[in-house]
Design an enzyme around this catalytic site. Structure first.
Site, PDB file in Angstrom:
ATOM      1  N   ASP A 166       8.633  67.541 -44.206  1.00 18.67           N
ATOM      2  CA  ASP A 166       9.688  67.231 -43.226  1.00 18.67           C
ATOM      3  C   ASP A 166      10.923  66.718 -43.947  1.00 18.67           C
ATOM      4  OD1 ASP A 166       8.405  64.753 -43.923  1.00 18.67           O
ATOM      5  OD2 ASP A 166       9.234  63.809 -42.130  1.00 18.67           O
TER       6      ASP A 166
ATOM      7  N   ASP B  78      14.161  66.088 -51.590  1.00 20.40           N
ATOM      8  CA  ASP B  78      13.322  65.170 -50.794  1.00 20.40           C
ATOM      9  C   ASP B  78      12.764  65.891 -49.592  1.00 20.40           C
ATOM     10  OD1 ASP B  78      12.171  62.932 -49.656  1.00 20.40           O
ATOM     11  OD2 ASP B  78      14.057  61.988 -49.092  1.00 20.40           O
TER      12      ASP B  78
ATOM     13  N   GLU C 121       6.792  62.031 -42.876  1.00 17.28           N
ATOM     14  CA  GLU C 121       7.139  60.954 -43.809  1.00 17.28           C
ATOM     15  C   GLU C 121       8.462  60.317 -43.436  1.00 17.28           C
ATOM     16  OE1 GLU C 121       8.472  58.689 -47.280  1.00 17.28           O
ATOM     17  OE2 GLU C 121       9.515  60.313 -46.300  1.00 17.28           O
ATOM     18  N   GLU C 122       9.431  61.139 -43.062  1.00 18.92           N
ATOM     19  CA  GLU C 122      10.773  60.620 -42.818  1.00 18.92           C
ATOM     20  C   GLU C 122      10.887  59.839 -41.500  1.00 18.92           C
ATOM     21  OE1 GLU C 122      12.669  60.445 -45.164  1.00 18.92           O
ATOM     22  OE2 GLU C 122      12.736  62.254 -46.408  1.00 18.92           O
TER      23      GLU C 122
ATOM     24  N   ASP D 206       7.997  62.378 -55.441  1.00 20.33           N
ATOM     25  CA  ASP D 206       8.929  62.078 -54.340  1.00 20.33           C
ATOM     26  C   ASP D 206       9.823  60.917 -54.752  1.00 20.33           C
ATOM     27  OD1 ASP D 206      10.044  62.426 -51.826  1.00 20.33           O
ATOM     28  OD2 ASP D 206       8.565  61.164 -50.808  1.00 20.33           O
TER      29      ASP D 206
ATOM     30  N   HIS E 161      35.052  42.826 -17.248  1.00 21.43           N
ATOM     31  CA  HIS E 161      36.470  42.965 -17.585  1.00 21.43           C
ATOM     32  C   HIS E 161      36.816  41.839 -18.559  1.00 21.43           C
ATOM     33  CE1 HIS E 161      40.809  42.997 -17.236  1.00 21.43           C
ATOM     34  NE2 HIS E 161      40.750  44.134 -16.541  1.00 21.43           N
TER      35      HIS E 161
ATOM     36  N   THR F 213      39.585  47.687 -22.416  1.00 19.39           N
ATOM     37  CA  THR F 213      39.319  46.255 -22.370  1.00 19.39           C
ATOM     38  C   THR F 213      37.986  46.019 -21.689  1.00 19.39           C
ATOM     39  OG1 THR F 213      40.673  46.200 -20.369  1.00 19.39           O
ATOM     40  CG2 THR F 213      41.739  45.504 -22.429  1.00 19.39           C
TER      41      THR F 213
ATOM     42  N   ARG G 133      13.613  45.793 -47.113  1.00 25.89           N
ATOM     43  CA  ARG G 133      12.799  46.411 -48.174  1.00 25.89           C
ATOM     44  C   ARG G 133      11.912  45.303 -48.727  1.00 25.89           C
ATOM     45  NH1 ARG G 133      13.083  52.131 -48.390  1.00 25.89           N
ATOM     46  NH2 ARG G 133      15.042  52.573 -47.330  1.00 25.89           N
TER      47      ARG G 133
ATOM     48  N   SER H 125      10.976  53.822 -50.487  1.00 23.74           N
ATOM     49  CA  SER H 125       9.632  53.588 -49.960  1.00 23.74           C
ATOM     50  C   SER H 125       8.895  54.896 -49.734  1.00 23.74           C
ATOM     51  CB  SER H 125       9.717  52.840 -48.623  1.00 23.74           C
ATOM     52  OG  SER H 125      10.482  51.665 -48.755  1.00 23.74           O
TER      53      SER H 125
ATOM     54  N   HIS I 228      19.066  62.183 -48.125  1.00 19.73           N
ATOM     55  CA  HIS I 228      19.406  61.722 -46.764  1.00 19.73           C
ATOM     56  C   HIS I 228      20.904  61.839 -46.473  1.00 19.73           C
ATOM     57  CE1 HIS I 228      15.571  58.983 -46.394  1.00 19.73           C
ATOM     58  NE2 HIS I 228      15.332  60.114 -47.043  1.00 19.73           N
TER      59      HIS I 228
END
Ligand code: BES
Ligand code: MN
Ligand code: MN
Length: 467
Positions: A91, A122, A156-157, A183, A216, A318, A331, A402, A430
């Site tokens: 994928d 990837d 995976e993604e 990967d 508003h 507004t 991470r 990851s 990506h």
């Protein structure tokens, strides 16, 4: 001529065809997150299953899951030989912003010795290095010298939501001595590396709610708390002025680096110039107690991935928005737990919420960090294979991305993973203009042939030693 030598010669002679096959695979828009592309995911699964079959695997199946299928096949050659579990994912990520691609993402194009396409690196290009290596043994009338079990995932993604259950359900047939995954990335062109650790991930969405509906901003502004401002305050409070994460307990489970590891990491040739070019921040940012290499591989992070609220269309409107949202990822490094980190963040965000708004934190997905045993013998076979194919010995590296399956293989199957990465730091994973170096593709195939031969030779040596 040994079979391995013949397989290598075949792979070298067959490069054009290997490229043509990769071009076919990356032409399929197998974007896992987009339900509209489910038929393409299926086509990609069928394509890799077919290729796995052609490469000599037996019993190739497409196993259904709650969402996208797992493709599985085996090449069992000799019960006395080691068994290697190969993993890859077919994928890919979405292509937006599509207007920034120089050539369309699913119209693969070769320029300057690189293949440009979504998934080129990837992970379609990298997983193909294994299928092509396997096919090379068959093409010369032989079989690989070790047993192979191949798992190709389609989720995976999107955080592998169904892989844990699949691995647990098939534990009985997944017995192996080690896993191998391509990967990750090499340090630089011509400088191979073996990644021995990856960060984990905890991904959440924060929603801040004020009034029951948009207000508003003239009628109510100045007398009610604005959720967008509240969210900005919360986010700003998540780091201190040294770049450290302020969530209580966040660093408690972090296993520090040993002096030997720090010395090794300091010796990794890190390209600061390329880092500055890619980021526009030559000096870097973050905890000054750690080098940039350490911050990227061995320290946990918190990052805002997206933030939205109120009017974001053209011109002015507004409005005092009713809600504000942010996507936040952390991470993680050993031994931080994704659920624990998400829970710590959720609790801390509640304490930061200013009066007048309510805050909800929802966990989207996560994955455990991974470190593999740097003393595992298969790393020698891998290092020798990289040196044969690239002409230079690899460095051991930690990477910041990851691949949660590495921790899963360790937890469920007790396997360490050899990460033979053939990507490059500027392959635009990506992002628009993702690419894969053809030199790395072809040398990757050769590396895998050497690797299997080296593993078999090491196992025979060990068996001979015992006899
Ligand atoms: N192959 C990448 C991870 C990666 C990239 C590792 C570069 C090392 C170097 C993988 O496909 C990926 O993108 N993983 C995601 C996590 C996943 C749970 C969505 C990531 O790292 O963001
Ligand atoms: Mn990947
Ligand atoms: Mn990815």
């Amino acid at each position: 001529m040994s079979l391995a030598t013949a397989a290598l010669a075949h792979a070298r002679a067959d490069r054009d065809a290997a490229l043509a096959r990769l071009v076919e695979l990356v032409s399929i828009p197998s974007i896992s997150t987009d339900p509209a592309h489910a038929p393409d995911i299926r086509r990609a699964a069928e394509w890799v299953a077919g290729r796995l079959r052609d490469a000599g695997a037996a019993g190739v199946r497409i196993d259904e899951t709650a969402r996208h299928p797992v493709v599985y096949g085996e090449v069992l050659v000799d019960a006395a030989a080691p068994t290697v579990l190969v993993y890859g994912h077919y994928d890919v990520q979405p292509v937006d912003p599509v207007e920034l691609w120089d050539t369309p993402p699913f119209t693969p194009t070769v320029r300057d010795g690189r293949l440009y396409a979504r998934g080129a690196c990837d992970d379609k290009g990298q997983l193909m290095t294994h299928l092509e290596a396997l096919a090379a043994w068959r093409a010369v009338g032989g079989k690989p010298p070790v047993n192979l079990k191949v798992i190709l995932e389609g989720e995976e993604e999107i955080g592998s939501p169904n892989l844990d259950a699949w691995v647990r359900a098939h534990k009985g047939e997944l017995g192996a001595e080690l896993a191998v995954i391509s990967d990750t990335a090499m340090l630089a062109p011509g400088q191979p590396s073996i990644c021995y650790g990856l960060r984990g991930l905890a991904y959440v969405e924060i929603e801040v709610t004020g009034a029951p509906g948009d207000l508003h901003s003239g009628v109510y502004g100045g007398a009610v708390k604005n959720p967008a401002s509240a969210l900005a305050q919360i986010i700003a409070a998540l780091h201190d002025d040294q770049g450290r994460v302020t969530i209580p307990g966040f660093y408690d489970a972090v296993v520090g680096l040993t002096d030997a590891e720090r010395a090794d990491l300091a010796a990794v040739p890190f390209d600061l110039g390329a880092f500055g070019q890619a980021t526009g921040q030559a000096g870097g940012w973050g905890d000054p107690a750690y080098s940039i290499v350490e911050r990227l591989g061995a320290r946990p992070t918190l990052d805002v991935n997206g933030i939205w609220s109120g009017w974001t269309g053209p011109g002015a409107k507004t409005v005092l928005p009713a809600k504000a949202h942010a996507k936040v990822s952390m991470r993680l490094v050993p031994d931080q737990s994704p659920h624990e980190a998400a829970a710590q963040l959720a609790a801390h965000v509640q304490t930061l919420a200013p009066a007048g708004v309510s805050v909800a934190v929802r966990e989207l997905h996560g994955g455990w960090p991974a470190r593999v045993d740097r003393g595992m013998p298969a790393l020698n076979a891998a290092a020798a294979a990289l040196e044969s194919a690239f002409g230079r010995a690899p460095h051991l590296t930690l990477e910041g991305g990851s691949v949660p399956v590495v921790a899963l293989f360790k937890q469920e199957l007790g396997l360490d993973t050899v990460m033979l990465g053939f990507g490059l730091p500027d392959d635009n994973l990506h992002a628009p203009n993702e690419k894969f170096s053809l030199d790395n593709y072809f040398r990757g195939i050769e590396t895998n042939i050497h690797f299997l031969a080296n593993l078999a030779a090491a196992a025979q040596g060990a068996a001979g030693g015992r006899a």
